[in-house]
Design an enzyme around this catalytic site. Structure first.
Site, PDB file in Angstrom:
ATOM      1  N   GLU A 206       0.813  -1.229   0.000  1.00  0.00           N
ATOM      2  CA  GLU A 206       0.000   0.000   0.000  1.00  0.00           C
ATOM      3  C   GLU A 206       0.839   1.269   0.000  1.00  0.00           C
ATOM      4  OE1 GLU A 206      -3.811   2.003   2.382  1.00  0.00           O
ATOM      5  OE2 GLU A 206      -2.909   0.154   3.118  1.00  0.00           O
TER       6      GLU A 206
ATOM      7  N   LYS B 256      -8.715  -1.099   0.837  1.00  0.00           N
ATOM      8  CA  LYS B 256      -9.794  -1.583   1.699  1.00  0.00           C
ATOM      9  C   LYS B 256     -10.542  -2.644   0.910  1.00  0.00           C
ATOM     10  CE  LYS B 256      -9.633  -0.179   5.766  1.00  0.00           C
ATOM     11  NZ  LYS B 256      -8.341  -0.847   5.782  1.00  0.00           N
TER      12      LYS B 256
END
Length: 268
Positions: A71, A87
């Site tokens: 990420e 997410k």
């Protein structure tokens, strides 16, 4: 955390959500052991089985970070800034048809999409504090990215910095990242502080670099092993986003999926 304790804490977190204190909060747990490892070799093994784009090996005296992070927290290039919150997670399968089905189910799951959208809104709000008016835009929403261990839903939010805004101001406006806290951010952080059993430390923070020109690129410290050689203390943390529709047992299973690469490295 024992599984019953984890389930109880997530159930408590859902009560906060149902009461309206927060829409979504990231709940994490630490797994730890005492022993000796070879940090560089451990990092190389972790990276080999993860192939993560934001991996980092960091040594600070006798403390080590071995991160296989997928990420990006925040990147600045000229006046452009970009954030790519993750997410939504699904495991991989060796069977191609089953793997494609897992991807489809992840992309079409309303719970997974809603937790992504809520964090995208938070990131848009964070960036708007330092962005030129009208420049914040969502380039990708809930796009599937496949890694060796998992599939993720990742969104891309871009903006242009206001003239005269320093790199440090951009980071201060957006840290800690919404994907590791929740929405609203401050309320989520208060609930996390109450319910999590251990301090996160470097986990869910960020590691990156600045260029001489004032550009930067920072990751999110997830999928990471922390090692204190002085204390022979090895740990890693995993978590998931809790929403009103979360099933505590499924959230626990998601934590195990995220922990798999780090467990495989350490147990072997």
């Amino acid at each position: 955390l024992t599984k019953p304790k984890y389930l109880a804490q997530v159930t408590t977190m859902k009560k906060y959500i149902q009461r309206g204190d927060v829409y979504e909060a990231n709940f994490c747990q630490e797994l730890f052991a005492f022993g000796k490892i070879k940090p560089l070799q451990t990092f190389q093994k972790l990276q080999n089985i993860s192939l993560s784009p934001f991996a980092v090996y960091l040594k600070n005296n006798q403390k080590y970070l071995m991160s296989a992070s997928p990420e990006r927290f925040l990147k600045k290039e000229g006046e452009n800034i970009i954030s790519k919150p993750i997410k939504g997670t699904a495991k991989r399968s060796f069977s191609h048809p089953e793997d494609e089905l897992l991807k489809y189910n992840l992309q079409s799951d309303p719970k997974e999409r809603s937790e992504n959208v809520m964090i995208v809104d938070l990131v848009r709000n964070d960036l708007s504090r330092v962005a030129q008016k009208g420049s914040v835009e969502v380039e990708d929403l809930c796009k599937i990215y496949s890694f060796k261990q998992v599939h993720h839903l990742i969104s891309t939010v871009k903006a242009k910095l206001k003239t005269g805004t320093s790199p440090i101001e951009a980071i201060k406006a957006t840290f800690p990242m919404g994907s590791m806290t929740g929405a609203p951010k401050v309320s989520a952080m208060k609930i996390i502080e109450e319910l999590e059993s251990t301090k996160r430390g470097l986990y869910s923070g960020a590691v990156g670099y600045f260029t001489p020109q004032g550009d930067f690129d920072f990751n999110v410290v997830i999928r990471s092993i922390l090692y204190n050689a002085t204390r022979s203390y090895i740990s890693f943390s995993v978590g998931s986003a809790i929403t009103a529709k979360s099933d505590p047992s499924k959230e626990y299973e998601e934590c195990l999926v995220k922990a798999k690469a780090m467990r495989d490295v350490l147990e072997n």
